[in-house]
Design a protein around this motif. Structure first.
Motif, PDB file in Angstrom:
ATOM      1  N   ASP B  50       0.841  -1.195   0.000  1.00  0.00           N
ATOM      2  CA  ASP B  50       0.000   0.000   0.000  1.00  0.00           C
ATOM      3  C   ASP B  50       0.874   1.243   0.000  1.00  0.00           C
ATOM      4  N   ALA B  51       0.248   2.378  -0.218  1.00  0.00           N
ATOM      5  CA  ALA B  51       0.988   3.626  -0.373  1.00  0.00           C
ATOM      6  C   ALA B  51       1.844   3.934   0.850  1.00  0.00           C
ATOM      7  N   GLU B  52       1.287   3.750   2.014  1.00  0.00           N
ATOM      8  CA  GLU B  52       2.017   4.069   3.234  1.00  0.00           C
ATOM      9  C   GLU B  52       3.261   3.194   3.390  1.00  0.00           C
ATOM     10  N   ALA B  53       3.098   1.904   3.136  1.00  0.00           N
ATOM     11  CA  ALA B  53       4.232   0.983   3.254  1.00  0.00           C
ATOM     12  C   ALA B  53       5.335   1.392   2.277  1.00  0.00           C
ATOM     13  N   LEU B  54       4.932   1.772   1.094  1.00  0.00           N
ATOM     14  CA  LEU B  54       5.908   2.196   0.103  1.00  0.00           C
ATOM     15  C   LEU B  54       6.612   3.459   0.568  1.00  0.00           C
ATOM     16  N   PHE B  55       5.848   4.384   1.100  1.00  0.00           N
ATOM     17  CA  PHE B  55       6.409   5.636   1.611  1.00  0.00           C
ATOM     18  C   PHE B  55       7.425   5.372   2.716  1.00  0.00           C
ATOM     19  N   ILE B  56       7.041   4.558   3.677  1.00  0.00           N
ATOM     20  CA  ILE B  56       7.935   4.203   4.780  1.00  0.00           C
ATOM     21  C   ILE B  56       9.231   3.596   4.237  1.00  0.00           C
ATOM     22  N   HIS B  57       9.065   2.692   3.300  1.00  0.00           N
ATOM     23  CA  HIS B  57      10.216   2.017   2.737  1.00  0.00           C
ATOM     24  C   HIS B  57      11.116   2.990   1.991  1.00  0.00           C
ATOM     25  N   MET B  58      10.520   3.935   1.311  1.00  0.00           N
ATOM     26  CA  MET B  58      11.279   4.924   0.536  1.00  0.00           C
ATOM     27  C   MET B  58      12.132   5.801   1.444  1.00  0.00           C
ATOM     28  N   LYS B  59      11.717   5.953   2.684  1.00  0.00           N
ATOM     29  CA  LYS B  59      12.445   6.836   3.595  1.00  0.00           C
ATOM     30  C   LYS B  59      13.871   6.364   3.809  1.00  0.00           C
ATOM     31  N   THR B  60      14.068   5.071   3.674  1.00  0.00           N
ATOM     32  CA  THR B  60      15.405   4.535   3.897  1.00  0.00           C
ATOM     33  C   THR B  60      16.220   4.508   2.619  1.00  0.00           C
ATOM     34  N   GLN B  61      15.641   4.966   1.549  1.00  0.00           N
ATOM     35  CA  GLN B  61      16.332   4.876   0.270  1.00  0.00           C
ATOM     36  C   GLN B  61      17.187   6.105  -0.019  1.00  0.00           C
ATOM     37  N   GLU B  62      17.999   5.961  -0.998  1.00  0.00           N
ATOM     38  CA  GLU B  62      18.868   7.045  -1.437  1.00  0.00           C
ATOM     39  C   GLU B  62      18.061   8.297  -1.762  1.00  0.00           C
ATOM     40  N   TYR B  63      16.943   8.067  -2.459  1.00  0.00           N
ATOM     41  CA  TYR B  63      16.151   9.215  -2.880  1.00  0.00           C
ATOM     42  C   TYR B  63      14.839   9.300  -2.117  1.00  0.00           C
ATOM     43  N   ARG B  64      14.822  10.091  -1.070  1.00  0.00           N
ATOM     44  CA  ARG B  64      13.614  10.227  -0.261  1.00  0.00           C
ATOM     45  C   ARG B  64      12.544  11.003  -0.998  1.00  0.00           C
ATOM     46  N   VAL B  65      11.313  10.595  -0.767  1.00  0.00           N
ATOM     47  CA  VAL B  65      10.212  11.338  -1.364  1.00  0.00           C
ATOM     48  C   VAL B  65       9.117  11.545  -0.329  1.00  0.00           C
ATOM     49  N   SER B  66       8.264  12.488  -0.600  1.00  0.00           N
ATOM     50  CA  SER B  66       7.177  12.777   0.332  1.00  0.00           C
ATOM     51  C   SER B  66       5.969  11.903   0.028  1.00  0.00           C
ATOM     52  N   ARG B  67       5.071  11.844   0.995  1.00  0.00           N
ATOM     53  CA  ARG B  67       3.844  11.086   0.820  1.00  0.00           C
ATOM     54  C   ARG B  67       3.077  11.577  -0.418  1.00  0.00           C
ATOM     55  N   ALA B  68       2.986  12.859  -0.554  1.00  0.00           N
ATOM     56  CA  ALA B  68       2.227  13.414  -1.678  1.00  0.00           C
ATOM     57  C   ALA B  68       2.759  12.910  -3.007  1.00  0.00           C
ATOM     58  N   THR B  69       4.076  12.867  -3.104  1.00  0.00           N
ATOM     59  CA  THR B  69       4.700  12.409  -4.338  1.00  0.00           C
ATOM     60  C   THR B  69       4.452  10.921  -4.564  1.00  0.00           C
ATOM     61  N   VAL B  70       4.464  10.183  -3.485  1.00  0.00           N
ATOM     62  CA  VAL B  70       4.165   8.754  -3.612  1.00  0.00           C
ATOM     63  C   VAL B  70       2.766   8.573  -4.201  1.00  0.00           C
ATOM     64  N   TYR B  71       1.802   9.245  -3.623  1.00  0.00           N
ATOM     65  CA  TYR B  71       0.425   9.112  -4.109  1.00  0.00           C
ATOM     66  C   TYR B  71       0.300   9.587  -5.559  1.00  0.00           C
ATOM     67  N   ASN B  72       0.900  10.694  -5.830  1.00  0.00           N
ATOM     68  CA  ASN B  72       0.868  11.259  -7.175  1.00  0.00           C
ATOM     69  C   ASN B  72       1.455  10.279  -8.190  1.00  0.00           C
ATOM     70  N   THR B  73       2.598   9.726  -7.856  1.00  0.00           N
ATOM     71  CA  THR B  73       3.280   8.827  -8.785  1.00  0.00           C
ATOM     72  C   THR B  73       2.531   7.508  -8.961  1.00  0.00           C
ATOM     73  N   LEU B  74       1.973   6.998  -7.871  1.00  0.00           N
ATOM     74  CA  LEU B  74       1.200   5.762  -7.980  1.00  0.00           C
ATOM     75  C   LEU B  74       0.077   5.935  -8.993  1.00  0.00           C
ATOM     76  N   GLU B  75      -0.523   7.104  -8.957  1.00  0.00           N
ATOM     77  CA  GLU B  75      -1.614   7.377  -9.893  1.00  0.00           C
ATOM     78  C   GLU B  75      -1.124   7.341 -11.342  1.00  0.00           C
ATOM     79  N   LEU B  76       0.029   7.931 -11.565  1.00  0.00           N
ATOM     80  CA  LEU B  76       0.594   7.918 -12.914  1.00  0.00           C
ATOM     81  C   LEU B  76       0.887   6.493 -13.366  1.00  0.00           C
ATOM     82  N   LEU B  77       1.440   5.711 -12.463  1.00  0.00           N
ATOM     83  CA  LEU B  77       1.815   4.347 -12.821  1.00  0.00           C
ATOM     84  C   LEU B  77       0.590   3.481 -13.098  1.00  0.00           C
ATOM     85  N   VAL B  78      -0.482   3.779 -12.411  1.00  0.00           N
ATOM     86  CA  VAL B  78      -1.727   3.065 -12.710  1.00  0.00           C
ATOM     87  C   VAL B  78      -2.195   3.473 -14.100  1.00  0.00           C
ATOM     88  N   ALA B  79      -2.096   4.767 -14.370  1.00  0.00           N
ATOM     89  CA  ALA B  79      -2.565   5.281 -15.660  1.00  0.00           C
ATOM     90  C   ALA B  79      -1.823   4.665 -16.833  1.00  0.00           C
TER      91      ALA B  79
END
Lengths: 162, 162
Positions: B50-79
């Motif tokens: 889910d979006a939150e799990a992905l967000f949490i996981h991203m926090k430990t990554q090289e390229y941190r992103v915000s929740r808003a960006t996660v949601y925004n990008t998920l929408e694009l990827l669905v599209a």
DNA sequence: TTGTGTGCAAAAGCTTTGCATGTTG
DNA sequence: CAACATGCAAAGCTTTTGCACACAA
């Protein structure tokens, strides 16, 4: 925004009441007027609805109930199979009465939100086969087809949903 | 609590990247590093998330992103069909990568939460037939079978997922 | 340089929970 | 009269939004 049929079916409601009563008795739950009022309200409705809409509608009824009771009762009704629970792609739980309607699935228009119901016996075959193959005891299912309704839909648009 | 196969498929990710790039170019969207980082993170994952799990996981990554960006990008990827969106009965949207995996449906254990995937050609037949009958242009579908997995399930319990 | 995308935090929407009060059995 | 159900409001979760700043094109 639904394809519906007919209004309040007294007979159906009465049978549903019996089922609900029996369920509550065998589970040592209290037969409160709120619970019956909610069941009745649901059986007056024709199509899909969410908890909030039901709550709002109940406010104008003889027997007012709180949000908490609406949610609580919906859960009971799902448990005794008088209503079915759905999530058509959004984060709102939708319900519909299921007693007296034959098993069916849904076709949802992504443009105008219209929901059409249909039946197909192949689903049952798939359930049987997959249950056996994968060693599951399958209790229920949801099949939702998403698309765009040709024809009627464009007319419904213009009020810009989405 | 998923039936999974293998880890990061470099080739698949690279093809997905191309599709995503092309999608963004043809829609005049900006190719930001955040968007690619999210796509990569998703292709490292094996199963549903889910979006939150992905967000949490991203926090430990090289390229941190915000929740808003996660949601925004998920929408694009669905599209652009690189990921698929699901709601398995709860009010959390679940996603899974869909590029490179063949079309499949889900069997969900109500006791232990296990998700098993399966394919059945009859679904396609139903989609075709219903689309024609009801005058819909069907784009996608969800078939979720719910039940209890016999055998493995009891063992899996006790660690209480859900 | 221009405007889209991002981050952050606040707000919004649905659902659940806690607690005092009511009422069924 | 004891336990369970209700009402109300607050809290919880997921998702969306607003606004200032950053950066892709």
């Amino acid at each position: 925004m639904e394809v519906s049929v007919g209004g309040f079916n007294e007979q159906l409601f009465s049978e549903a009441q019996d089922i609900f009563t029996e369920y509550m008795e065998s589970n040592n739950l209290r037969k409160t007027p709120e619970r019956f009022a909610i069941l009745e309200e649901i059986y007056k409705r024709t199509d899909h609805f969410d908890a909030e809409a039901l709550f709002i509608h109940m406010k104008t009824q003889e027997y007012r109930v709180s949000r908490a009771t609406v949610y609580n009762t919906l859960e009971l009704l799902v448990a005794c199979d008088l209503i079915a629970k759905h999530q058509f792609g959004k984060n709102v739980t939708q319900y519909e009465k299921s007693y007296g309607s034959k098993q069916h699935d849904h076709l949802i228009c992504e443009d105008c939100g219209k929901v059409v119901e249909f039946c197909d016996p192949r689903i049952q075959q798939i359930k049987n086969m997959m249950g056996e193959m994968l060693n599951f005891e399958i209790t229920h299912h949801n099949l939702d087809l998403y698309g765009k309704c040709k024809g009627a839909c464009e007319k419904t648009r213009g009020t810009s949903d989405n």
